[in-house]
Design a protein around this motif. Structure first.
Motif, PDB file in Angstrom:
ATOM      1  N   TYR A 215      -8.197   8.903   5.431  1.00 39.07           N
ATOM      2  CA  TYR A 215      -7.241   8.127   4.628  1.00 39.07           C
ATOM      3  C   TYR A 215      -6.170   7.491   5.511  1.00 39.07           C
ATOM      4  O   TYR A 215      -5.919   6.289   5.438  1.00 39.07           O
TER       5      TYR A 215
ATOM      6  N   ASP B 281      -9.853  10.743  -2.551  1.00 40.24           N
ATOM      7  CA  ASP B 281      -8.749  11.126  -3.445  1.00 40.24           C
ATOM      8  C   ASP B 281      -8.955  12.508  -4.031  1.00 40.24           C
ATOM      9  O   ASP B 281      -8.022  13.296  -4.183  1.00 40.24           O
TER      10      ASP B 281
ATOM     11  N   ARG C 100      -8.751   2.762   0.637  1.00 41.96           N
ATOM     12  CA  ARG C 100      -7.768   3.713   0.115  1.00 41.96           C
ATOM     13  C   ARG C 100      -7.840   3.701  -1.402  1.00 41.96           C
ATOM     14  O   ARG C 100      -7.806   2.632  -2.011  1.00 41.96           O
TER      15      ARG C 100
ATOM     16  N   ASP D  45       1.500   4.389  -2.883  1.00 44.24           N
ATOM     17  CA  ASP D  45       1.521   5.829  -2.633  1.00 44.24           C
ATOM     18  C   ASP D  45       2.927   6.414  -2.746  1.00 44.24           C
ATOM     19  O   ASP D  45       3.161   7.557  -2.350  1.00 44.24           O
TER      20      ASP D  45
ATOM     21  N   ARG E  79      -7.707   4.931   7.913  1.00 44.26           N
ATOM     22  CA  ARG E  79      -8.681   4.023   7.282  1.00 44.26           C
ATOM     23  C   ARG E  79     -10.046   4.144   7.952  1.00 44.26           C
ATOM     24  O   ARG E  79     -10.755   3.152   8.140  1.00 44.26           O
TER      25      ARG E  79
ATOM     26  N   GLU F 170       0.833  -1.210   0.000  1.00 44.43           N
ATOM     27  CA  GLU F 170       0.000   0.000   0.000  1.00 44.43           C
ATOM     28  C   GLU F 170       0.864   1.255   0.000  1.00 44.43           C
ATOM     29  O   GLU F 170       0.580   2.222  -0.717  1.00 44.43           O
TER      30      GLU F 170
END
Ligand SMILES: [Zn+2]
Length: 241
Positions: free
Chosen positions: A192, A235, A229, A62, A195, A58
């Motif tokens: 974010y 986003d 995510r 990013d 979570r 994850e």
């Protein structure tokens, strides 16, 4: 695939095929989708190390995983694939997780023969959707469980990608973002990072207070279901693609 079919589809594979053809999916979003699929089944993968590989994957999506972490995970993945019995489904599942951090791996992906970066990215996501078939987990009705799981994956795709047939995602007005000391953005950041997607209805209220009247954004925050995510509304607020 038309918009109605995208919204109603109960299986991630044809949706991923559509994204593959249209090339509307970013590397980051596809990887996060893959991670979300794998996170759903992570409790079925009884391995040492727990969720560490997935967390690295994850962060890799990013752009935050260190080179050392990536090398460690790739070494582990190679060991799983080449030294463990290939017919051991638990090992295979773990390998899928580890492989999700890699780009040009893809020996096991359906698009193995193709080598463009776009296909490689989509294949990472395909790996995740294929992973559920490699789990040594035998619920009373495995077929029913598989059917439900691929349906969940389709919903995850709809969380991550806002109607890809519409090239334009909803616009976020600057005034909504800056209202009340950027409370909406700060909320999105905490959702974010932690979570904490159960706070999305609160985000909807904050956006509405700021003047947001976009029905797609507000409905998405209030619709319930699973958000992950890569969720297109979060986003949008964070400026991530
Ligand atoms: Zn969402």
């Amino acid at each position: 695939m038309n918009e109605e079919e995208w919204l109603q589809c109960q299986h991630a594979a044809p949706m991923l095929s559509y994204l593959r053809k249209k090339v509307v999916a970013s590397d980051r979003k596809l990887r996060l989708f893959a991670c979300a699929c794998l996170r759903r089944i992570s409790h079925l993968i009884p391995e040492e190390g727990g969720l560490v590989p997935l967390e690295v994957a994850e962060r890799f999506a990013d752009g935050q995983a260190t080179m050392t972490e990536r090398i460690q995970m790739e070494t582990l993945a190679n060991r799983c694939l080449h030294t463990e019995p290939s017919d051991d489904p638990q090992r295979l599942s773990r390998a899928y997780i580890l492989l999700s951090i890699r780009g040009p791996l893809l020996k096991r992906a359906p698009q193995a023969a193709e080598s463009t970066s776009v296909n490689a990215r989509i294949a990472v996501a395909f790996i995740a959707t294929e992973a559920i078939h490699g789990i040594s987990y035998a619920p009373p009705d495995t077929q029913e469980w598989l059917k439900e799981e691929v349906c969940h994956q389709a919903q995850l795709l709809r969380d991550v990608f806002f109607k890809p047939l519409q090239r334009q995602i909803p616009r976020l007005e600057s005034s909504w973002r800056h209202y009340n000391d950027r409370i909406s953005v700060r909320l999105a950041e905490s959702i974010y990072d932690e979570r904490a997607f159960d706070r999305l209805p609160i985000l909807a209220d904050a956006l509405e207070d700021a003047g947001c009247d976009n029905p797609d954004i507000l409905a998405h925050c209030r619709k319930g279901g699973q958000h992950v995510r890569g969720c297109w509304v979060v986003d949008l607020l964070l400026g991530k693609k």
